[in-house]
Design an enzyme around this catalytic site. Sequence first.
Site, short mmCIF file in Angstrom:
data_model
loop_
_atom_site.label_atom_id
_atom_site.label_comp_id
_atom_site.label_asym_id
_atom_site.label_seq_id
_atom_site.Cartn_x
_atom_site.Cartn_y
_atom_site.Cartn_z
N GLU A 1 0.82 -1.20 0.00
CA GLU A 1 0.00 0.00 0.00
C GLU A 1 0.86 1.26 0.00
OE1 GLU A 1 -4.01 0.09 0.26
OE2 GLU A 1 -2.80 -1.07 -1.12
N THR B 1 -6.78 8.69 -5.10
CA THR B 1 -6.59 8.55 -3.66
C THR B 1 -5.71 9.65 -3.10
OG1 THR B 1 -6.86 6.15 -3.80
CG2 THR B 1 -5.75 7.01 -1.84
#
Length: 333
Positions: free
Chosen positions: A152, A205
């Site tokens: 991530e 994001t």
Amino acid sequence: MSYSAVDIKEGQVALDSSKWLKEVRVFAPATVANMICGFDILGFAVDHPGDEVFMERKAEPGVTIRSIQGDDGRLPLDPDKNTVSACVKMYLAHLGLSEEVGVSIDLIKHMPIGSGLGSSSASTVAGLFAINTLLGEPLTKAELMPFCVEGERLACGHGHADNVAPALMGGITLIRGYEPLDIINLPVPEDLVAGIVFPQVDVPTRDARQLIKEKVALKDAVTQWGNIAGLVSGLFTSDYDLISRSMEDVLIEPTRSILIPEFEVMRQLALEAGVLSFGISGSGPSVVAISKGKEAAQKAIDAIQAHLNQQGIESFQYLSAVNLEGPKVLSKS
């Protein structure tokens, strides 16, 4: 069940090459991060969509990506830049197998990139679960988690676990802390259902994170703490009314929702359909209607999709119970 981070060092894990497989195909699920009121600490897995990884051992050492399907050419084939292969390389290095093991990877994306449904985390989890299965499962899920979090970090610059934790562990997960990483599986009420709509609009994001305030009012923080505690209590007692009252975000959603067209209309349609709560999945633009049973969730996402169509916005919808399993092996030999 609670999972804490572990420090995996080369040579600590006993390896049995007689258990190694030739090839494996793995599915890992999409996830709804934040669970509306739990920014960066709550998330749950769904049955679909999700991503697949087909991994095959090869004679020469090293990790290569043979193909990527379903990404419209957006993801890198360079094994050092793709999160799936980069995490597999980290996994092999930690086990001291970089010069011994070689694998080729085919990534099959069944879920859209930038959807707010944990696209990168599903791929990363599928890849790490695949390499661990291929090598006879030398590590537990808890031991795989640090590699997932690092994936991530590579994907979006922030090593949060609210997508990778439920994708790997299944169910609803709570990240109690990050230093060290401490992950807890929460109870899942039997009739809890998620209706998801992914509008075809772009909300990166990184952009969504930049809108988040570094400081918040104490009264808002107190409200949010109460909501998170109430939600956790509601999950333990299967108190759907308490779950409904608690799933409200006063810190993040008011800002992030500005990036999502028709958000307030979608919320109204969902609540009119009788769902428990409605909010943003991850950083968006996907939205989630959480309900008791499938009927209200399906009614909500049908109404939302019909409204978006009238506005000229294409969308996808998904209906799912909470996925308790996480990644699964589809085939192996």
